[in-house]
Design a protein around this motif. Structure first.
Motif: not given
Length: 246
Positions: A169-190
């Motif tokens: 919910e918080k990273i929706r407002y973060s500047n996440v690189p386009a290729p990592l948005r969605g499941l990509g950044i979720t896997f990294i955080i996990t």
């Protein structure tokens, strides 16, 4: 009491269903977009594990394992019904999930609609079946410990999905690189969260406790014994040098 506390904390932090053995990842990823839905599904998982693990422990102790039917009579002592473990464990889980689905639909229709297909899919959630199979493999000795393991495993899964839902919910407002948005950044955080949970691995192992000194060890540790030992080693060294020089 100490055994119960050790099993409780180990099941939550060290042997976490998501971060240690990666079970229940499908629901963990799909229902973790909102904290509200994550809380509802996590509570359902805790309830199902708390009920099914003790029930499956009873089935394993008095029906499935080798010689479990001896309570029916000595002629049944050689029976082994362990090949029925998967069928009976899944039947127990499916029954409890159906009960949870009925209760949630009755008392919280909004949560029932938000969970959607993932609520009945708890019946085939590998984390639920994994709890019963780990209980069987680890040969948990009592019904109380089996209930403890079911509850603590569910709490561990609940904390995992709650934490990732809050972060997503918080990273929706973060500047996440386009290729990592969605499941990509979720896997990294996990993965990072998994590393953090695994850091608890040395807390309850008991390996840091000093060994209890025996009489022989205590005698060896006295200053007099150490001095005598050093003198003996010096004498041996001098004798060796004399032999070599001759």
């Amino acid at each position: 009491m100490l055994e119960h506390l050790e099993l409780f904390f180990k099941s939550i932090f060290i042997d976490n269903m998501v971060f240690a053995v990666f079970l229940g990842m499908c629901s963990y990823l799909a229902v973790s977009k909102k904290v509200s839905t994550a809380v509802g599904l996590g509570a359902a998982v805790i309830f199902v594990l708390a009920v099914t693990v003790p029930l499956n422990w009873l089935l394993d102790q008095y029906l499935l394992r080798d010689g479990a039917l001896v309570w029916l009579g000595p002629e049944y002592a050689d029976y082994n019904l362990s090949f029925l473990s998967f069928i009976l464990f899944i039947a127990t889980i499916a029954t409890m999930v159906q009960l949870v689905e009925i209760v949630v639909e009755k008392f919280s229709p909004s949560l029932y609609n938000s969970l959607g297909i993932f609520l009945p899919l708890i019946a085939v959630n590998c984390a639920i079946l994994g709890g019963s199979l780990f209980m069987q493999a680890r040969e948990i000795p009592s019904l109380g410990l089996a209930f403890n393991y079911g509850v603590s495993s569910g709490i561990g899964w609940f904390l995992a999905i709650l934490a990732i839902a809050a972060i997503r919910e918080k990273i929706r407002y973060s500047n996440v690189p386009a290729p990592l948005r969605g499941l990509g950044i979720t896997f990294i955080i996990t993965g990072l969260m998994g590393i953090g949970f695994q850091s608890f691995g040395g807390m309850l192992t008991g390996d840091n406790e000093p060994p209890e000194p025996t009489e022989n060890n205590a005698a060896e540790l006295t200053p007099e014994k150490e001095l005598e030992k050093e003198m003996e080693e010096d004498e041996k060294t001098v004798s060796y040098n004399e032999v070599v020089n001759k």
